[in-house]
Structure formats: structure tokens, C-alpha cells
Design a protein around this motif. Structure first.
Motif, mmCIF file in Angstrom:
data_model
loop_
_atom_site.group_PDB
_atom_site.id
_atom_site.type_symbol
_atom_site.label_atom_id
_atom_site.label_comp_id
_atom_site.label_asym_id
_atom_site.label_seq_id
_atom_site.Cartn_x
_atom_site.Cartn_y
_atom_site.Cartn_z
ATOM 1 N N GLY A 46 49.358 48.804 56.980
ATOM 2 C CA GLY A 46 48.447 49.610 56.166
ATOM 3 C C GLY A 46 47.011 49.486 56.641
ATOM 4 N N VAL A 47 46.193 50.480 56.295
ATOM 5 C CA VAL A 47 44.782 50.495 56.665
ATOM 6 C C VAL A 47 43.944 50.665 55.407
ATOM 7 C CG1 VAL A 47 42.992 51.751 57.930
ATOM 8 C CG2 VAL A 47 45.246 51.420 58.965
ATOM 9 N N HIS A 48 42.977 49.765 55.218
ATOM 10 C CA HIS A 48 42.066 49.821 54.072
ATOM 11 C C HIS A 48 40.666 49.528 54.576
ATOM 12 C CE1 HIS A 48 45.500 49.711 51.269
ATOM 13 N NE2 HIS A 48 46.008 48.835 52.113
ATOM 14 N N GLY A 49 39.828 50.557 54.678
ATOM 15 C CA GLY A 49 38.472 50.394 55.207
ATOM 16 C C GLY A 49 37.501 49.959 54.129
ATOM 17 N N LEU A 50 37.225 48.681 54.068
ATOM 18 C CA LEU A 50 36.352 48.125 53.027
ATOM 19 C C LEU A 50 34.995 48.820 53.024
ATOM 20 C CD1 LEU A 50 35.677 45.964 50.886
ATOM 21 C CD2 LEU A 50 35.096 44.419 52.764
ATOM 22 N N PRO A 98 35.089 51.137 47.577
ATOM 23 C CA PRO A 98 34.326 49.943 47.210
ATOM 24 C C PRO A 98 35.235 48.725 47.063
ATOM 25 C CG PRO A 98 34.526 51.443 45.342
ATOM 26 C CD PRO A 98 35.075 52.164 46.539
ATOM 27 N N PRO A 99 34.654 47.514 47.098
ATOM 28 C CA PRO A 99 35.470 46.293 47.169
ATOM 29 C C PRO A 99 36.572 46.197 46.122
ATOM 30 C CG PRO A 99 33.184 45.747 47.558
ATOM 31 C CD PRO A 99 33.212 47.208 47.192
ATOM 32 N N ALA A 100 36.268 46.512 44.880
ATOM 33 C CA ALA A 100 37.287 46.375 43.840
ATOM 34 C C ALA A 100 38.476 47.287 44.116
ATOM 35 C CB ALA A 100 36.687 46.673 42.468
ATOM 36 N N GLN A 101 38.194 48.540 44.492
ATOM 37 C CA GLN A 101 39.279 49.485 44.756
ATOM 38 C C GLN A 101 40.040 49.102 46.021
ATOM 39 O OE1 GLN A 101 40.081 51.913 42.505
ATOM 40 N NE2 GLN A 101 41.946 51.986 43.759
ATOM 41 N N TRP A 102 39.300 48.589 47.012
ATOM 42 C CA TRP A 102 39.912 48.113 48.263
ATOM 43 C C TRP A 102 40.971 47.055 47.971
ATOM 44 C CZ3 TRP A 102 39.107 43.003 50.021
ATOM 45 C CH2 TRP A 102 39.518 42.724 51.325
ATOM 46 N N PHE A 103 40.656 46.127 47.094
ATOM 47 C CA PHE A 103 41.595 45.057 46.754
ATOM 48 C C PHE A 103 42.757 45.603 45.921
ATOM 49 C CE2 PHE A 103 43.043 41.595 43.966
ATOM 50 C CZ PHE A 103 43.376 40.639 44.908
ATOM 51 N N LEU A 104 42.441 46.439 44.939
ATOM 52 C CA LEU A 104 43.493 46.988 44.075
ATOM 53 C C LEU A 104 44.472 47.851 44.878
ATOM 54 C CD1 LEU A 104 41.415 47.956 40.902
ATOM 55 C CD2 LEU A 104 43.044 46.069 41.134
ATOM 56 N N ASP A 105 43.961 48.589 45.851
ATOM 57 C CA ASP A 105 44.839 49.415 46.686
ATOM 58 C C ASP A 105 45.863 48.550 47.421
ATOM 59 O OD1 ASP A 105 43.515 51.648 45.881
ATOM 60 O OD2 ASP A 105 42.697 52.176 47.847
ATOM 61 N N GLN A 106 45.438 47.380 47.886
ATOM 62 C CA GLN A 106 46.367 46.484 48.571
ATOM 63 C C GLN A 106 47.438 45.962 47.604
ATOM 64 O OE1 GLN A 106 44.516 43.576 51.396
ATOM 65 N NE2 GLN A 106 42.630 44.564 50.700
ATOM 66 N N LEU A 107 47.015 45.632 46.387
ATOM 67 C CA LEU A 107 47.980 45.161 45.386
ATOM 68 C C LEU A 107 48.991 46.252 45.052
ATOM 69 C CD1 LEU A 107 46.196 43.067 42.609
ATOM 70 C CD2 LEU A 107 47.768 42.286 44.385
ATOM 71 N N HIS A 108 48.479 47.465 44.828
ATOM 72 C CA HIS A 108 49.384 48.559 44.475
ATOM 73 C C HIS A 108 50.364 48.851 45.609
ATOM 74 C CE1 HIS A 108 46.041 50.012 41.540
ATOM 75 N NE2 HIS A 108 46.828 49.100 40.985
ATOM 76 N N ALA A 109 49.872 48.736 46.852
ATOM 77 C CA ALA A 109 50.755 48.993 47.996
ATOM 78 C C ALA A 109 51.867 47.945 48.068
ATOM 79 C CB ALA A 109 49.938 48.977 49.290
ATOM 80 N N LEU A 110 51.581 46.706 47.662
ATOM 81 C CA LEU A 110 52.611 45.684 47.624
ATOM 82 C C LEU A 110 53.648 45.949 46.546
ATOM 83 C CD1 LEU A 110 51.063 42.108 48.087
ATOM 84 C CD2 LEU A 110 52.734 43.256 49.529
ATOM 85 N N GLU A 111 53.215 46.588 45.474
ATOM 86 C CA GLU A 111 54.122 46.869 44.354
ATOM 87 C C GLU A 111 55.043 48.044 44.660
ATOM 88 O OE1 GLU A 111 51.404 47.438 41.166
ATOM 89 O OE2 GLU A 111 50.806 45.325 41.091
ATOM 90 N N GLY A 169 31.085 38.858 47.249
ATOM 91 C CA GLY A 169 31.901 39.503 48.276
ATOM 92 C C GLY A 169 33.024 40.334 47.696
ATOM 93 N N GLY A 170 33.719 41.024 48.606
ATOM 94 C CA GLY A 170 34.750 41.977 48.209
ATOM 95 C C GLY A 170 35.901 41.359 47.455
ATOM 96 N N LEU A 171 36.348 40.175 47.870
ATOM 97 C CA LEU A 171 37.486 39.551 47.201
ATOM 98 C C LEU A 171 37.145 39.136 45.778
ATOM 99 C CD1 LEU A 171 39.048 37.343 50.013
ATOM 100 C CD2 LEU A 171 40.107 39.280 48.866
ATOM 101 N N VAL A 172 35.925 38.602 45.591
ATOM 102 C CA VAL A 172 35.497 38.217 44.238
ATOM 103 C C VAL A 172 35.464 39.446 43.338
ATOM 104 C CG1 VAL A 172 33.617 37.241 42.877
ATOM 105 C CG2 VAL A 172 34.208 36.208 45.063
ATOM 106 N N SER A 173 34.884 40.544 43.852
ATOM 107 C CA SER A 173 34.852 41.791 43.079
ATOM 108 C C SER A 173 36.262 42.276 42.782
ATOM 109 C CB SER A 173 34.106 42.881 43.850
ATOM 110 O OG SER A 173 32.797 42.487 44.113
ATOM 111 N N GLY A 174 37.142 42.161 43.770
ATOM 112 C CA GLY A 174 38.512 42.629 43.596
ATOM 113 C C GLY A 174 39.257 41.877 42.529
ATOM 114 N N LEU A 175 39.169 40.556 42.561
ATOM 115 C CA LEU A 175 39.864 39.766 41.543
ATOM 116 C C LEU A 175 39.305 40.051 40.159
ATOM 117 C CD1 LEU A 175 40.778 36.103 42.568
ATOM 118 C CD2 LEU A 175 42.258 37.986 41.946
ATOM 119 N N SER A 176 37.993 40.251 40.080
ATOM 120 C CA SER A 176 37.386 40.564 38.781
ATOM 121 C C SER A 176 37.922 41.893 38.253
ATOM 122 C CB SER A 176 35.859 40.640 38.919
ATOM 123 O OG SER A 176 35.346 39.430 39.419
ATOM 124 N N ALA A 177 38.203 42.820 39.179
ATOM 125 C CA ALA A 177 38.622 44.159 38.780
ATOM 126 C C ALA A 177 39.990 44.175 38.113
ATOM 127 C CB ALA A 177 38.633 45.084 39.995
#
Length: 476
Positions: A240-244, A462-475, A35-43
Motif C-alpha cells: 500500500g501507499v500512503h503519502g503523509l 493529514p497525519p491522523a487520516q494517514w494513520f487511520l487509512d492504514q488501520l482501515h486497510a488492515l481491517e 508527529g504523525g503517529l501521535v496525531s494518529g493514535l489520538s484520532a
């Protein structure tokens, strides 16, 4: 409560990246999830000092926690740091089945038969106390595990209260909350008691940032906050909006493994050939039997297609995969039975010795799903309401010959894919039957062009970028 050697990035979700099976010899077998979260954390890489906090969902999970202590063995989790919380089984059931899936899910998907439901009585209040306790357990675990100033991304409606609770324990943290479901409009959201509605909204507003899959759901959340809490309620939280999107590389690679080829051969046999010797056309759907997926109306629309356009009889097959979901709830068991009943009714009424109009499978099989994706001439995605719907994005990516997409305007994916799909009102059986005919008769060139544009839109985040975008937005 800050941990002196805590994690710098934390994800909190009900379901984690690993689950356990207790075997007869007493040994524990770990099964890693995707799933997307697993891919995101791996990224984010092994040096990011990331931790996943999740709930123990089964007796085997609880046994793994008892044997392994606070952190699970990284050998069993694919190298990820995981803390699994052993929440009392009754509290978990009340929170997960009683509130999250039987109330919040129904509110956000607008699924209640309101003359009779919901019944928000003393039993509801008792279960709500468990939902609060469940969220508090997550907040306390996150507070224990997080390094000073860490980023915490809390997932979904199961954990709507956790951001506020965590903020009170650890004001130093950067907290995000992401909703994977739709968000109900104010009139429907206010089916909930006023104090409960306020608590849910206030819980998410405890985050620095609240994320949603589409602008429509983000706007509905903001409207609920203004209606329930007042005009300036959202001022301290960024929206924020992030379309997985679909993971194209993984899907294409996985869809061409030998087990998928084997299932394609088996499916082709089930589909058969038309009396003129040509390959039959395929209308494919792949869903869990969730009430929101609208599988029964999809079957009724297919039956209407066979009535309105008898020329399609023996020339088309509806390949319908309806995999069990939440079978511990009676309403879901009843729905699965109704899907099977209607499919059988269509086959009995229209089938011939050489043609089974509906090929229905209810046993989950990912390789077979990918085989169906590859064979699809038309993908039918007609949910009553859906946060996103990744099937709508995955089928065009994997389809061998290009496919037409019949898409509900109530799916989150409609915002990105609507222009190149054949759009339907999910309640309109006649309209959906007409859309299926339109999709089946699209000229090959137009179908190929639409598929190309659908694929580009479907893979934009894609899932990895979707997750990273959320992290960057928090930073930021």
C-alpha cells in the motif's frame, strides 16, 4: 501468548510519544512528543484500547521503566497507554547506531562511498545479532500485549524483522509494516549480504500489509523481493501507499503564537533591508543535518546564484536552519562542521557591513522554524534522497505571502508537488542556482497560484487520516 485483556490497536516504533529527563533531585520529568503517529493514535479516540510499544532511549527512560513497571503512567504520556522496552544498552547501540543508522539508512538513501564502504565484516555480523535481538524484544512485547485478532502497525527500518517474528508468535494478529524512508533499488539493496537481504525482506513480508510513502518506494521494495526471493515472493503480502501530509490546522495555529511573532521580529533584524530600503528576499531551508539532506550543495548553489546573478547581492538572504542530528556518529559531526564552514566561507567572501548572505542557525528551535516558514519567499528542499520530506509540504501551508518551492526530484514529496515546484537534480549545483533565480523571479500572481495548489496537495492526507487509512486497510 494472547493477552486476555490486551490492546486492540498497537503501534511499535523505536521512539515513543514520551521521553524522560532525570533531574538532580532524583525526580523524573516527562516530555511528550509530537508527529504523525501521535496525531494518529489520538484520532482513534480513548475507547479504542490502543497501546504504543517503544524502546527506552536513555538512562532516564530506563529508570522510568524500572520505577513504573510494564506500563508507563498515563499522566506522563498524555493519556496514552505506553509500554517502553528496556533493551540492554549495548544491544540497543549495536542495533540502532551500528545497523539501523549506519547500514540500513545508508543503503536506502544510497549514501555509501562504495570504493571504501560498506565493510560488512565480522563486526557487522556481531551487530546484526543485536539487531535481531532488538527486533525480537519488540515482537515478544507485542505478542504479550495484543488482544486476540488485534491490529499491529510496525514502524520503519529499525523494526524490519519484527513482523515475521511476531507472525510466528501470534498468527491471529493483523500486522502492518510502514517504511518512512525511501527503498533502495535492487542493485543497490544487494550491497547487503544475500542472507541479510533475504532476512530483511522476509521480515517485512511477515506482515499482512507493507506500506510506503510513495509508489516509487513501493515498486522498489517489490523489485527487491523479486530479485532476492523470487517472482512470487510478495504474493502473501499486500502493498500500500500512503503519502503523509502536513497537519495544516496545527501548523497554522502554532505559527501565530506570540513566540513565533517574537522570532519573526528577530529574523527580520538579522535579514535586514536592501540598500534601496526594500525588504530583502529570503531563501529558506529547515533541515536536520542528515547526510541525505544535501545542505552543503544547497549552500554551494546559493553561492553560484550570487556569482551568476550579482544583481541579487545585498537583495537576498539564505536563511538556513541545520539542526544537529545523530551527533553520536562521527560522520554526522563532520558533516555539521562542513555546513558551518561553507556558510562562513560564503559570508566572508560576499558579505558587506550591512548584509550577511547566509543566516545559519544550528540550535533546534521549532518556533523559529515556523517564523522562517512564514517569511519565506523561496523554500529550498534539495535532498539527495528522502522518503517524503514534510518541510516541502509545511512551508507553503504556513508562508504569509506565498512561496516558490525549489524541490529535488529525489524527494518523495516530488510525486505530489512536482508539477507546481521548480524541480532540480540535487547533484547539479548550476541547475539549482538557476532554479533559485527562477523561483525568486516568479511573478507574484503565479507564485500565489502555485502556493495554493501546493497547499492543497500537501494537506491531502493529514497525519491522523494517514494513520487511520492504514488501520482501515488492515481491517479490509
Amino acid at each position: 501468548m494472547a493477552s486476555t485483556h490486551g490492546a486492540e490497536v498497537l503501534v511499535a516504533s523505536n521512539r515513543g510519544p514520551v521521553s524522560y529527563e532525570l533531574r538532580e533531585d532524583g525526580s523524573l520529568h516527562a516530555k511528550r512528543g509530537g508527529g504523525g503517529l501521535v496525531s494518529g493514535l489520538s484520532a482513534i479516540g480513548p475507547d479504542a484500547n490502543a497501546l504504543w510499544v517503544c524502546a527506552a532511549l536513555s538512562d532516564a527512560d530506563r529508570e522510568a521503566v524500572r520505577r513504573g513497571g510494564r506500563r508507563l503512567s498515563e499522566d506522563a504520556t498524555g493519556g496514552q497507554q505506553v509500554r517502553m522496552i528496556d533493551i540492554d544498552a549495548t544491544v540497543f547501540s549495536d542495533a540502532y547506531n551500528g545497523i539501523a543508522n549506519s547500514v540500513l539508512w545508508f543503503v536506502h538513501h544510497m549514501l555509501y562511498q562504495t570504493p571504501l564502504e560498506p565493510v560488512l565484516d565480522a563486526e557487522f555480523r556481531r551487530q546484526w545479532a543485536s539487531y535481531e535481538a532488538y527486533n525480537r524484544a519488540f515482537a515478544e512485547a507485542l505478542a504479550e500485549e495484543a488482544a486476540q485478532g488485534a491490529a499491529v502497525v510496525v514502524q520503519d527500518y529499525h523494526l524490519a524483522l519484527a513482523p515475521r517474528m511476531l507472525r510466528e508468535l501470534r498468527p491471529d494478529l493483523r500486522i502492518g509494516h510502514f517504511s518512512h524512508t525511501p527503498w533502495a533499488p535492487p542493485d543497490y539493496f544487494r550491497l547487503l549480504p544475500d542472507d541479510i537481504a533475504a532476512e530483511l525482506l522476509g521480515g517485512i513480508l511477515g506482515a499482512d500489509r507493507a506500506g510506503f510513502l510513495t509508489q516509487r518506494w513501493a515498486d522498489a521494495f517489490t523489485a527487491c523481493c523479486e530479485a532476492v526471493l523470487g517472482a512470487d515472493a510478495v504474493s502473501g503480502t499486500r502493498i500500500g501507499v500512503h503519502g503523509l501530509g502536513a497537519d495544516a490546522d496545527f501548523l497554522r495555529q502554532r505559527a501565530h503564537r506570540p513566540d513565533v511573532d517574537e522570532r519573526m521580529t528577530a529574523l527580520r533584524t538579522e535579514i535586514g533591508t536592501a540598500p534601496d530600503g526594500k525588504a530583502r528576499r529570503t531563501i529558506v531551508r529547515v533541515d536536520r543535518t542528515e547526510l541525505s539532506k544535501n545542505i552543503v550543495r544547497g549552500l554551494l548553489a546559493y553561492r553560484q546564484l550570487l556569482d551568476d546573478h550579482p544583481e541579487w547581492r545585498e537583495r537576498v538572504v539564505h536563511v538556513a536552519f541545520a539542526y544537529p542530528s545523530r551527533q553520536d556518529l562521527a560522520v554526522y559531526r563532520d558533516y555539521t562542521a562542513e555546513v558551518q564552514r561553507v556558510a562562513q566561507e560564503i559570508n566572508s567572501a560576499y558579505g558587506t557591513p550591512g548584509w550577511t548572505p547566509v543566516v545559519l542557525h544550528v540550535k533546534d528551535d521549532f518556533a523559529r522554524s515556523l517564523a522562517a516558514y512564514r517569511l519565506a519567499d523561496v523554500a529550498l528542499v534539495n535532498p539527495i534522497r528522502d522518503g517524503m520530506n514534510l518541510v516541502a509540504k509545511e512551508v507553503p501551508v504556513v508562508s504569509d505571502e506565498g512561496c516558490a518551492l525549489v524541490l529535488s526530484r529525489e524527494a518523495g514529496a516530488y510525486e505530489e508537488l512536482g508539477e507546481d515546484a521548480v524541480t532540480v537534480n540535487p547533484y547539479d549545483i548550476t541547475g539549482t542556482a538557476h532554479a533559485l533565480h527562477q523561483a525568486l523571479t516568479l511573478p507574484a500572481g503565479e507564485r500565489a497560484e502555485r502556493t495554493k495548489r501546493l497547499t492543497a496537495a500537501a494537506t491531502a492526507l493529514p497525519p491522523a487520516q494517514w494513520f487511520l487509512d492504514q488501520l482501515h486497510a488492515l481491517e479490509d
